[in-house]
Design an enzyme around this catalytic site. Structure first.
Site, PDB file in Angstrom:
ATOM      1  N   ASP A  96       0.816  -1.196   0.000  1.00 41.36           N
ATOM      2  CA  ASP A  96       0.000   0.000   0.000  1.00 41.36           C
ATOM      3  C   ASP A  96       0.863   1.264   0.000  1.00 41.36           C
ATOM      4  OD1 ASP A  96      -2.369   1.326  -0.067  1.00 41.36           O
ATOM      5  OD2 ASP A  96      -2.968   0.878   2.001  1.00 41.36           O
ATOM      6  N   TYR A 155       6.079 -10.031   7.126  1.00 42.81           N
ATOM      7  CA  TYR A 155       6.027  -8.585   7.330  1.00 42.81           C
ATOM      8  C   TYR A 155       6.570  -8.236   8.708  1.00 42.81           C
ATOM      9  CZ  TYR A 155       2.970  -7.693   3.273  1.00 42.81           C
ATOM     10  OH  TYR A 155       2.455  -7.580   2.000  1.00 42.81           O
TER      11      TYR A 155
END
Length: 324
Positions: A96, A155
């Site tokens: 994003d 992540y």
């Protein structure tokens, strides 16, 4: 450009859209067709890319504002002299806006091979802005697909947990104004581990109109590193903003505003509105895609191909100084 004999020809497959009623399946097929679009024999290349996402609108292609994919494609077009539609660049993760990456993986195709990848690798990095670097450039087998061949992703989310924000961490860590207790955060993170329906932790996305909400989290660790709290999550895949939404809830639990056992309650609701009662998404700049995992078999290079490039190093030649 090297000899075509240095690589391996890959048969191109076109998948029909007929008889597919599921929207997600249709999108996946369209992505697959895009990645295999060229009508001539091609060579496939894999890149591991790192980028500082601060000034980019994520990975996914768009002209304005700039994205990492758009800028990477422009560099590849200059080096290969191919059009965007011929390169068919595909990324493993659609990070994003403002999200960083250390281990983004992408692939593209060319109708020719290279004898040596070091010079091509150097040329690509030479055309990219300083915030983006190709860490690894290697040949890939015809079956490899950066997105659809993945087995998992890792992540990291960094939280600066000191009273005064370190300016050297300001672009890569979220500053919590509240002192966080990592113990209940660890307890809560354990509830995420396993196979669950994560509908309550997913934002709606125009790219994934009907995704499968069931994902498996392999581990979710809360690690203290001085003033930094590093949240490390590894899973089979993640829904849109799932990681940032999980982190946001853990922040509330770390502030001791919520108990750890609220996690299974929200998971069971399968309703994003339930999570919204307690937390919003964590800011993007603390999040970094560290690695994309694949089976070893799919990472095997094709026969008689060029050696992978991990960057070119320079050495200083010893100069002979005259004696006086």
């Amino acid at each position: 450009m090297g000899s075509i004999a240095a690589g391996i020809l890959s048969p191109l497959i076109h998948v029909s859209l007929h008889n597919i009623s599921n929207t997600k399946e249709m999108e996946a097929v369209e992505d697959l067709n895009h990645s295999m679009k060229p009508s001539v024999p091609s060579y496939k290349w894999r890149m591991v890319i790192a980028y500082d996402g601060t000034r980019f609108s994520g990975w996914q292609y768009q002209q304005s504002p700039p994205t990492v994919q758009c800028i990477t494609e422009k560099a590849l077009m200059c080096v290969t002299k191919l059009d965007r539609k011929d390169l068919c660049l595909v990324g493993a993760s659609r990070t994003d806006t403002g999200v960083h990456a250390w281990g983004q993986v992408a692939h593209f195709v060319t109708p020719f091979s290279y004898d040596s990848l070091e010079s091509v690798h150097a040329a690509i990095n030479g055309l990219l802005p300083k915030e983006i670097r190709v860490r690894e450039f290697s040949p890939a087998c015809p079956e490899f697909h950066a997105r659809f061949s993945t087995t998992g992703k890792i992540y990291h989310y960094k939280i600066y947990n000191g009273p005064v924000m370190d300016p050297f961490h300001r672009l890569y860590a979220y500053h919590s104004a509240y002192k966080l207790n990592p113990c209940p955060m660890r307890e809560a993170a354990k509830y995420f581990v396993g196979r669950h329906d994560f509908s309550a932790f997913a934002n709606a996305s125009k790219n994934d109109r009907s995704p499968n909400p069931v994902k498996e989290i392999f581990r979710f660790d809360v690690i203290e590193m001085g003033a930094i709290l590093q949240l490390e999550v590894e899973g089979s895949g993640f829904l849109y903003r799932q990681v940032r939404n999980m982190v946001a809830l853990l922040l509330q639990i770390g502030r001791e505003a919520l108990p750890p056992d609220i996690v299974p309650m929200i998971l069971a609701s399968r309703d994003r509105r339930e999570l919204a009662k307690f937390s919003l998404s964590a800011p993007p700049h603390g999040l970094c895609l560290m690695a994309v995992n694949y089976n070893k078999e799919i990472l095997q290079p094709p026969p008689d191909c060029s050696t992978a490039s991990f960057g070119r190093t320079h050495s200083m030649n010893k100069c002979k100084l005259p004696y006086y």
